[in-house]
Design a protein around this motif. Structure first.
Motif, PDB file in Angstrom:
ATOM      1  N   UNK A  45       0.865  -1.172   0.000  1.00  0.00           N
ATOM      2  CA  UNK A  45       0.000   0.000   0.000  1.00  0.00           C
ATOM      3  C   UNK A  45       0.910   1.233   0.000  1.00  0.00           C
ATOM      4  N   UNK A  46       0.811   2.023  -1.052  1.00  0.00           N
ATOM      5  CA  UNK A  46       1.625   3.230  -1.178  1.00  0.00           C
ATOM      6  C   UNK A  46       0.791   4.440  -0.775  1.00  0.00           C
ATOM      7  N   UNK A  47       1.296   5.179   0.225  1.00  0.00           N
ATOM      8  CA  UNK A  47       0.584   6.330   0.767  1.00  0.00           C
ATOM      9  C   UNK A  47       1.412   7.590   0.607  1.00  0.00           C
ATOM     10  N   UNK A  48       0.713   8.700   0.346  1.00  0.00           N
ATOM     11  CA  UNK A  48       1.317  10.029   0.310  1.00  0.00           C
ATOM     12  C   UNK A  48       0.414  10.974   1.087  1.00  0.00           C
ATOM     13  N   UNK A  49       0.949  12.146   1.396  1.00  0.00           N
ATOM     14  CA  UNK A  49       0.142  13.258   1.884  1.00  0.00           C
ATOM     15  C   UNK A  49       0.332  14.401   0.903  1.00  0.00           C
ATOM     16  N   UNK A  50      -0.631  15.325   0.872  1.00  0.00           N
ATOM     17  CA  UNK A  50      -0.516  16.486  -0.003  1.00  0.00           C
ATOM     18  C   UNK A  50      -1.598  17.496   0.331  1.00  0.00           C
ATOM     19  N   UNK A  51      -1.578  18.583  -0.439  1.00  0.00           N
ATOM     20  CA  UNK A  51      -2.611  19.609  -0.325  1.00  0.00           C
ATOM     21  C   UNK A  51      -3.566  19.462  -1.508  1.00  0.00           C
ATOM     22  N   UNK A  52      -4.785  19.907  -1.336  1.00  0.00           N
ATOM     23  CA  UNK A  52      -5.779  19.791  -2.396  1.00  0.00           C
ATOM     24  C   UNK A  52      -5.340  20.470  -3.690  1.00  0.00           C
ATOM     25  N   UNK A  53      -4.551  21.542  -3.582  1.00  0.00           N
ATOM     26  CA  UNK A  53      -4.168  22.335  -4.762  1.00  0.00           C
ATOM     27  C   UNK A  53      -2.975  21.780  -5.527  1.00  0.00           C
ATOM     28  N   UNK A  54      -2.472  20.626  -5.173  1.00  0.00           N
ATOM     29  CA  UNK A  54      -1.337  20.047  -5.885  1.00  0.00           C
ATOM     30  C   UNK A  54      -1.802  19.561  -7.266  1.00  0.00           C
ATOM     31  N   UNK A  95      -4.175  15.855 -10.546  1.00  0.00           N
ATOM     32  CA  UNK A  95      -5.028  15.867 -11.744  1.00  0.00           C
ATOM     33  C   UNK A  95      -4.593  14.843 -12.789  1.00  0.00           C
ATOM     34  N   UNK A  96      -3.459  14.168 -12.567  1.00  0.00           N
ATOM     35  CA  UNK A  96      -2.975  13.172 -13.529  1.00  0.00           C
ATOM     36  C   UNK A  96      -3.823  11.905 -13.530  1.00  0.00           C
ATOM     37  N   UNK A  97      -4.613  11.705 -12.482  1.00  0.00           N
ATOM     38  CA  UNK A  97      -5.452  10.515 -12.409  1.00  0.00           C
ATOM     39  C   UNK A  97      -4.721   9.274 -11.915  1.00  0.00           C
ATOM     40  N   UNK A  98      -3.498   9.413 -11.454  1.00  0.00           N
ATOM     41  CA  UNK A  98      -2.697   8.272 -10.992  1.00  0.00           C
ATOM     42  C   UNK A  98      -2.915   7.938  -9.522  1.00  0.00           C
ATOM     43  N   UNK A  99      -3.752   8.712  -8.829  1.00  0.00           N
ATOM     44  CA  UNK A  99      -3.856   8.601  -7.373  1.00  0.00           C
ATOM     45  C   UNK A  99      -5.310   8.463  -6.920  1.00  0.00           C
ATOM     46  N   UNK A 116      -6.599   0.578   3.633  1.00  0.00           N
ATOM     47  CA  UNK A 116      -6.652  -0.553   2.686  1.00  0.00           C
ATOM     48  C   UNK A 116      -7.892  -0.474   1.801  1.00  0.00           C
ATOM     49  N   UNK A 117      -8.989  -0.031   2.373  1.00  0.00           N
ATOM     50  CA  UNK A 117     -10.212   0.140   1.589  1.00  0.00           C
ATOM     51  C   UNK A 117      -9.948   1.058   0.397  1.00  0.00           C
ATOM     52  N   UNK A 118      -9.306   2.212   0.646  1.00  0.00           N
ATOM     53  CA  UNK A 118      -9.036   3.158  -0.432  1.00  0.00           C
ATOM     54  C   UNK A 118      -7.924   2.657  -1.355  1.00  0.00           C
ATOM     55  N   UNK A 119      -6.987   1.892  -0.834  1.00  0.00           N
ATOM     56  CA  UNK A 119      -5.888   1.363  -1.646  1.00  0.00           C
ATOM     57  C   UNK A 119      -6.353   0.239  -2.570  1.00  0.00           C
ATOM     58  N   UNK A 120      -7.502  -0.344  -2.290  1.00  0.00           N
ATOM     59  CA  UNK A 120      -8.003  -1.464  -3.100  1.00  0.00           C
ATOM     60  C   UNK A 120      -8.215  -1.076  -4.558  1.00  0.00           C
ATOM     61  N   UNK A 121      -8.341   0.205  -4.844  1.00  0.00           N
ATOM     62  CA  UNK A 121      -8.497   0.657  -6.230  1.00  0.00           C
ATOM     63  C   UNK A 121      -7.216   0.442  -7.035  1.00  0.00           C
ATOM     64  N   UNK A 141      -4.377   2.270  -6.866  1.00  0.00           N
ATOM     65  CA  UNK A 141      -3.553   3.477  -7.008  1.00  0.00           C
ATOM     66  C   UNK A 141      -2.960   3.864  -5.660  1.00  0.00           C
ATOM     67  N   UNK A 142      -1.856   4.632  -5.680  1.00  0.00           N
ATOM     68  CA  UNK A 142      -1.372   5.191  -4.418  1.00  0.00           C
ATOM     69  C   UNK A 142      -2.455   6.080  -3.803  1.00  0.00           C
ATOM     70  N   UNK A 143      -2.575   6.041  -2.491  1.00  0.00           N
ATOM     71  CA  UNK A 143      -3.558   6.834  -1.768  1.00  0.00           C
ATOM     72  C   UNK A 143      -2.889   8.123  -1.298  1.00  0.00           C
ATOM     73  N   UNK A 144      -3.556   9.258  -1.546  1.00  0.00           N
ATOM     74  CA  UNK A 144      -3.032  10.554  -1.123  1.00  0.00           C
ATOM     75  C   UNK A 144      -3.997  11.153  -0.100  1.00  0.00           C
ATOM     76  N   UNK A 145      -3.478  11.396   1.097  1.00  0.00           N
ATOM     77  CA  UNK A 145      -4.260  11.964   2.196  1.00  0.00           C
ATOM     78  C   UNK A 145      -4.160  13.479   2.111  1.00  0.00           C
ATOM     79  N   UNK A 146      -5.320  14.149   1.989  1.00  0.00           N
ATOM     80  CA  UNK A 146      -5.335  15.561   1.621  1.00  0.00           C
ATOM     81  C   UNK A 146      -5.913  16.502   2.665  1.00  0.00           C
TER      82      UNK A 146
END
Length: 153
Positions: free
Chosen positions: A1-10, A14-18, A81-86, A88-93
């Protein structure tokens, strides 16, 4: 499970990879340009965000860590894990741009807490936009330059 954090304005989001997931108390009031898959309530600083007694970073950190400890690593892992099931890497915003000095955010506090309990590192998602400029402060003159008389002749 790959996790990141970020801000909504990053704009990288918008690339659709997350898989973008909100951990802020409030939601953006603008079209962020990408889908937000949901929200994780145990990671939101509900009840402490915006309260004067938690205005100082260390007071906020203590209260937020207590919240995370009450939620517990197993329950949080299950939701992640629920969100990672898609797949893609999960980004907590949330909202803060922590690239500017002096800014802090609960998302980095969560990442530190998670690492201490699981050994799993959560990095900040790279942001392709230039970092915000620091507030202008005039350069300090050295003593010799201050005493030098200038002539235009």
């Amino acid at each position: 499970m790959l996790l990141f954090t970020s801000r909504f304005s990053n704009p990288e989001l918008k690339t659709g990879k997350y898989t973008a997931v909100r951990i802020s108390v409030g939601a953006p009031r603008w079209n962020v340009g990408y889908p937000i898959a949901g929200a994780i309530r145990p990671l939101m600083p509900t009840g402490i965000f915006g309260r004067p007694e938690y205005a100082q970073v260390e007071a906020f950190r203590r209260a937020y860590i207590e919240m995370l400890n009450r939620a517990g690593t197993p329950a949080i892992r299950e939701v992640l894990r629920y969100f990672a099931a898609a797949g893609n890497p999960v980004v907590l915003l949330c909202f803060e741009d922590i690239r500017q000095s002096g800014n802090w955010c609960h998302r980095t506090m969560f990442a530190d807490w998670w690492y201490k309990r699981t050994g799993e590192m959560i990095k900040e998602l790279p942001d392709p936009t230039p970092p915000p400029k620091e507030a202008y402060s005039p350069p300090k003159a050295d003593a010799a330059a201050e005493n030098e008389q200038l002539s235009i002749f």
